[in-house]
Design an enzyme around this catalytic site. Structure first.
Site, PDB file in Angstrom:
ATOM      1  N   HIS A 216      -8.314   1.460  -3.914  1.00 17.60           N
ATOM      2  CA  HIS A 216      -9.229   1.271  -2.781  1.00 17.60           C
ATOM      3  C   HIS A 216      -9.849   2.624  -2.463  1.00 17.60           C
ATOM      4  O   HIS A 216      -9.203   3.492  -1.876  1.00 17.60           O
ATOM      5  CB  HIS A 216      -8.420   0.713  -1.598  1.00 17.60           C
ATOM      6  CG  HIS A 216      -9.194   0.595  -0.316  1.00 17.60           C
ATOM      7  ND1 HIS A 216      -8.584   0.344   0.892  1.00 17.60           N
ATOM      8  CD2 HIS A 216     -10.523   0.692  -0.060  1.00 17.60           C
ATOM      9  CE1 HIS A 216      -9.510   0.294   1.840  1.00 17.60           C
ATOM     10  NE2 HIS A 216     -10.690   0.518   1.287  1.00 17.60           N
TER      11      HIS A 216
ATOM     12  N   ASP B 173      -4.552   3.785  -1.926  1.00 19.08           N
ATOM     13  CA  ASP B 173      -5.603   4.171  -0.978  1.00 19.08           C
ATOM     14  C   ASP B 173      -6.076   5.604  -1.210  1.00 19.08           C
ATOM     15  O   ASP B 173      -5.299   6.548  -1.073  1.00 19.08           O
ATOM     16  CB  ASP B 173      -5.070   4.052   0.454  1.00 19.08           C
ATOM     17  CG  ASP B 173      -4.948   2.610   0.897  1.00 19.08           C
ATOM     18  OD1 ASP B 173      -5.946   1.868   0.788  1.00 19.08           O
ATOM     19  OD2 ASP B 173      -3.854   2.224   1.357  1.00 19.08           O
TER      20      ASP B 173
ATOM     21  N   HIS C  84      -1.275  -1.229  -4.259  1.00 18.45           N
ATOM     22  CA  HIS C  84      -2.518  -0.848  -3.578  1.00 18.45           C
ATOM     23  C   HIS C  84      -2.526   0.667  -3.378  1.00 18.45           C
ATOM     24  O   HIS C  84      -1.593   1.236  -2.803  1.00 18.45           O
ATOM     25  CB  HIS C  84      -2.613  -1.584  -2.239  1.00 18.45           C
ATOM     26  CG  HIS C  84      -3.910  -1.415  -1.537  1.00 18.45           C
ATOM     27  ND1 HIS C  84      -5.052  -2.114  -1.887  1.00 18.45           N
ATOM     28  CD2 HIS C  84      -4.266  -0.621  -0.497  1.00 18.45           C
ATOM     29  CE1 HIS C  84      -6.044  -1.762  -1.086  1.00 18.45           C
ATOM     30  NE2 HIS C  84      -5.604  -0.843  -0.232  1.00 18.45           N
TER      31      HIS C  84
ATOM     32  N   ASP D  74      -6.892  -6.282   4.153  1.00 23.38           N
ATOM     33  CA  ASP D  74      -6.212  -4.981   4.241  1.00 23.38           C
ATOM     34  C   ASP D  74      -6.224  -4.470   5.671  1.00 23.38           C
ATOM     35  O   ASP D  74      -7.290  -4.263   6.253  1.00 23.38           O
ATOM     36  CB  ASP D  74      -6.951  -3.991   3.313  1.00 23.38           C
ATOM     37  CG  ASP D  74      -6.280  -2.630   3.219  1.00 23.38           C
ATOM     38  OD1 ASP D  74      -5.198  -2.438   3.800  1.00 23.38           O
ATOM     39  OD2 ASP D  74      -6.863  -1.748   2.544  1.00 23.38           O
TER      40      ASP D  74
ATOM     41  N   MET E 259      -8.495   8.503   0.094  1.00 16.66           N
ATOM     42  CA  MET E 259      -9.274   8.955   1.262  1.00 16.66           C
ATOM     43  C   MET E 259      -9.711  10.400   1.056  1.00 16.66           C
ATOM     44  O   MET E 259      -8.944  11.204   0.523  1.00 16.66           O
ATOM     45  CB  MET E 259      -8.419   8.857   2.527  1.00 16.66           C
ATOM     46  CG  MET E 259      -7.871   7.453   2.763  1.00 16.66           C
ATOM     47  SD  MET E 259      -6.943   7.367   4.306  1.00 16.66           S
ATOM     48  CE  MET E 259      -6.299   5.709   4.201  1.00 16.66           C
TER      49      MET E 259
ATOM     50  N   MET F 263     -11.941   5.094  -0.500  1.00 15.98           N
ATOM     51  CA  MET F 263     -12.583   5.393   0.784  1.00 15.98           C
ATOM     52  C   MET F 263     -13.148   6.795   0.627  1.00 15.98           C
ATOM     53  O   MET F 263     -12.651   7.766   1.219  1.00 15.98           O
ATOM     54  CB  MET F 263     -11.544   5.295   1.924  1.00 15.98           C
ATOM     55  CG  MET F 263     -11.134   3.856   2.226  1.00 15.98           C
ATOM     56  SD  MET F 263      -9.560   3.716   3.103  1.00 15.98           S
ATOM     57  CE  MET F 263      -8.418   3.726   1.730  1.00 15.98           C
TER      58      MET F 263
ATOM     59  N   MET G 248     -11.581  -5.630   5.462  1.00 16.75           N
ATOM     60  CA  MET G 248     -10.746  -4.723   6.250  1.00 16.75           C
ATOM     61  C   MET G 248     -10.464  -5.364   7.613  1.00 16.75           C
ATOM     62  O   MET G 248     -11.392  -5.771   8.321  1.00 16.75           O
ATOM     63  CB  MET G 248     -11.453  -3.384   6.484  1.00 16.75           C
ATOM     64  CG  MET G 248     -11.679  -2.514   5.253  1.00 16.75           C
ATOM     65  SD  MET G 248     -10.193  -2.080   4.332  1.00 16.75           S
ATOM     66  CE  MET G 248      -9.259  -1.155   5.560  1.00 16.75           C
TER      67      MET G 248
ATOM     68  N   SER H 298       0.842  -1.200   0.000  1.00 17.06           N
ATOM     69  CA  SER H 298       0.000   0.000   0.000  1.00 17.06           C
ATOM     70  C   SER H 298       0.875   1.247   0.000  1.00 17.06           C
ATOM     71  O   SER H 298       1.678   1.462   0.911  1.00 17.06           O
ATOM     72  CB  SER H 298      -0.893   0.003   1.238  1.00 17.06           C
ATOM     73  OG  SER H 298      -1.375   1.313   1.441  1.00 17.06           O
TER      74      SER H 298
HETATM   75  C1  DX5 Z   1      -6.205   1.743   5.664  1.00 14.99           C
HETATM   76  C2  DX5 Z   1      -5.740   1.417   4.272  1.00 14.99           C
HETATM   77  C3  DX5 Z   1      -4.669   0.392   4.193  1.00 14.99           C
HETATM   78  C4  DX5 Z   1      -3.369   0.776   4.852  1.00 14.99           C
HETATM   79  C5  DX5 Z   1      -2.740  -0.485   5.331  1.00 14.99           C
HETATM   80  O1  DX5 Z   1      -7.367   2.494   5.595  1.00 14.99           O
HETATM   81  O2  DX5 Z   1      -6.816   0.962   3.487  1.00 14.99           O
HETATM   82  O3  DX5 Z   1      -4.450  -0.003   2.851  1.00 14.99           O
HETATM   83  O4  DX5 Z   1      -2.462   1.412   3.992  1.00 14.99           O
HETATM   84  O5  DX5 Z   1      -1.599  -0.154   6.049  1.00 14.99           O
HETATM   85  P1  DX5 Z   1      -0.970  -1.185   7.081  1.00 14.99           P
HETATM   86  O6  DX5 Z   1      -0.556  -2.405   6.275  1.00 14.99           O
HETATM   87  O7  DX5 Z   1       0.196  -0.433   7.635  1.00 14.99           O
HETATM   88  O8  DX5 Z   1      -2.013  -1.513   8.080  1.00 14.99           O
HETATM   89 ZN    ZN Z   2      -6.438   0.024   1.498  1.00 19.81          ZN
END
Ligand code: DX5
Ligand code: ZN
Length: 220
Positions: A65, A34, A32, A174, A36, A67, A136, A7
């Site tokens: 991903h 992310d 990956h 994840d 947000m 969010m 998750m 990620s």
């Molecule tokens: C959290 C993200 C994850 C995050 C995981 O909301 O969706 O993808 O980057 O990070 P680690 O592996 O450090 O928990």
């Molecule tokens: Zn993620």
């Protein structure tokens, strides 16, 4: 087949292209990504512009991903920016069936994401429209959180649903995945493993990936 998806959230954001190349050289199967929005989750990261910028540096699929809320408006932008997989949280979409179709219509694989307290029942009527299920194992919003153990029976339940469907659906996990729990996650039925801090948080990404692969090999 076990896929590892580092990620980018834990990468050096001033050097994202190099970071992507670095983990791919270390054996990453996916990147990956992310997204947000400071609305659906209490953090703000990156959007389609950054996805487009890293795309030329990535020889592996980009696993987006989302969010974000709402979902639909931003989907075509990520498809154009080079996403291969686009996943979203059912709570963030007004019309889940429509969003899944929209993602596929844009030429991407469609994923549905389940927060720790979100029931898998959201899958009941859409298994034929889902290419990936993402469980998750932390609450979304931040990297570096601890793995929530109740994710394990949930992964097993998702595996049962996938096997019963007879479909080729990836099962991704994840949050808090590390060398000391990845074998248990695999045993529960996952085939795709997101690792943020466990890979990008380590200086030597080759060693970090090898550690995860070694732990996975022990699971078999
Ligand atoms: C959290 C993200 C994850 C995050 C995981 O909301 O969706 O993808 O980057 O990070 P680690 O592996 O450090 O928990
Ligand atoms: Zn993620």
């Amino acid at each position: 087949m076990a896929r590892i998806a580092p990620s980018l959230l834990s990468a050096d954001f001033a050097r994202l292209g190099d970071e992507v190349r670095d983990v791919i050289a270390a054996g990453a199967d996916l990147i990956h990504f992310d997204v947000m929005d400071n609305h659906y989750v209490p953090n703000l990261t990156v959007g389609p512009l950054v996805c487009e910028a890293i795309k030329p540096h990535s020889s592996v699929p980009i696993d987006v991903h989302l969010m974000v809320k709402p979902v639909d408006r931003i989907v075509p932008d990520f498809a154009k920016a080079g996403a291969s997989i686009i996943s979203f949280h059912p709570e963030a979409s007004e019309h889940i069936d429509r969003t899944l179709s929209l993602i596929r219509d844009q030429g991407c694989k469609a994923g549905l994401v389940f927060n720790p307290a979100t029931p898998l029942a959201w899958l009941d009527h859409v298994m034929d429209k889902v290419d990936l299920i993402l469980i998750m194992s932390v609450n979304p919003g931040f990297g570096g959180q601890s793995f929530i153990a109740s994710a394990l029976p949930k992964i097993a339940e998702a595996r049962r649903r996938i096997d019963a469907s007879g479909r080729d659906i990836w099962l991704e996990v994840d949050g808090g995945v590390k060398a000391d729990n990845i074998a248990a996650v695999a045993k529960a039925g996952a085939d795709t493993f997101v690792a943020g801090s466990a890979v990008f948080g380590e200086k030597d990404r080759k060693a970090a990936m090898a550690k995860l692969r070694g732990a996975l090999a022990g699971a078999r």
